[in-house]
Scaffold this motif. Structure first.
Motif: not given
Length: 269
Positions: A99-122
């Protein structure tokens, strides 16, 4: 008749309020104490309301149903070797971890929190498959799908480095779709990388079977090429003597040339 002059009384000193006699620090402390008392009263009231809400029969039934769902999810997650390995490595209970990993994924990748979507995707497309590849090499499991995955990942990164601005601008939630696509490629049961590799990159070169008749020759060497089958069953068949042309010397004369010793034939006494 004597007149009496009124006696003027001395002015009384004004009494200041208690707050005016205190220093600024004392007033701040008093205000903080009053605010803390009010906050404690509000918290006590909220706790009473929460306890009454928790004791409600409908709330109790909802809690029982939620616990059953959590136990079901825990049993389902226990079937995954990756989740069990992550739970053992981190020491976090599997439901909380997922559940924590899913919440972190939703915040980082779809919502691009702090612009970290490219780094999180890689990180998601590289680190986990690399970990699975290490486990496969150590345990001796089949690594065909992982090899195909890294081949596709290399080509994809080259294309992405060129067309990234176009992809991000034209595809909404591009990084979310990218993670979903590479999850399909890397999943061991789906084998998406192997399927796409066989369609796009695999070149199957069909080698024709060996012909039972040799290749035809033309010219002066046509008479010298023996026509024998090339199958393994005829490998021990002795070759016939090569025919000689009429103008060529005979076999008897070929060994009578000076410098060569004549070898006696075994059939002659």
């Amino acid at each position: 008749m004597s007149t009496q002059t009124p006696i003027k009384q001395a002015p009384q000193p004004k009494t200041l309020p208690m707050s005016a006699k205190q220093t600024p620090l004392q007033r701040a402390r008093a205000a903080g104490t009053a605010h803390a008392a009010r906050a404690a009263a509000h918290l006590t009231a909220a706790k009473g309301q929460f306890d009454s809400l928790a004791a409600h029969p409908q709330t109790q039934r909802a809690l029982v149903a939620a616990n059953e769902q959590v136990e079901t999810l825990r049993a389902v997650l226990g079937r995954s070797e990756s989740v069990l390995a992550a739970e053992k490595a981190t020491g976090v209970e599997r439901v909380r971890l997922v559940v924590g990993a899913a919440a972190a994924f939703i915040l980082l990748v779809p919502f691009n929190l702090f612009g970290l979507a490219p780094a999180a995707t890689r990180a998601l497309t590289l680190l986990f498959p690399a970990y699975k590849a290490i486990l496969a090499l150590e345990t001796g499991k089949n690594t065909d799908n992982l090899l195909a995955y890294f081949i596709i990942l290399g080509y994809f990164q080259v294309l992405e480095s060129v067309f990234l601005p176009i992809l991000v601008s034209q595809i909404p939630r591009y990084y979310t779709f990218k993670v979903a696509f590479f999850f399909y490629l890397a999943h061991p049961r789906l084998n998406g990388a192997t399927k796409i590799h066989n369609v796009l990159f695999s070149r199957k070169i069909a080698t024709p079977p060996m012909s039972p008749t040799p290749t035809r020759t033309s010219g002066a060497f046509a008479a010298m090429s023996p026509r024998l089958p090339l199958s393994p069953s005829h490998a021990n068949v002795p070759l016939p003597p090569l025919p000689l042309s009429p103008t060529s010397p005979s076999q008897e004369d070929m060994f009578s040339v000076p410098g060569f010793a004549r070898i006696a034939r075994a059939d002659r006494q």
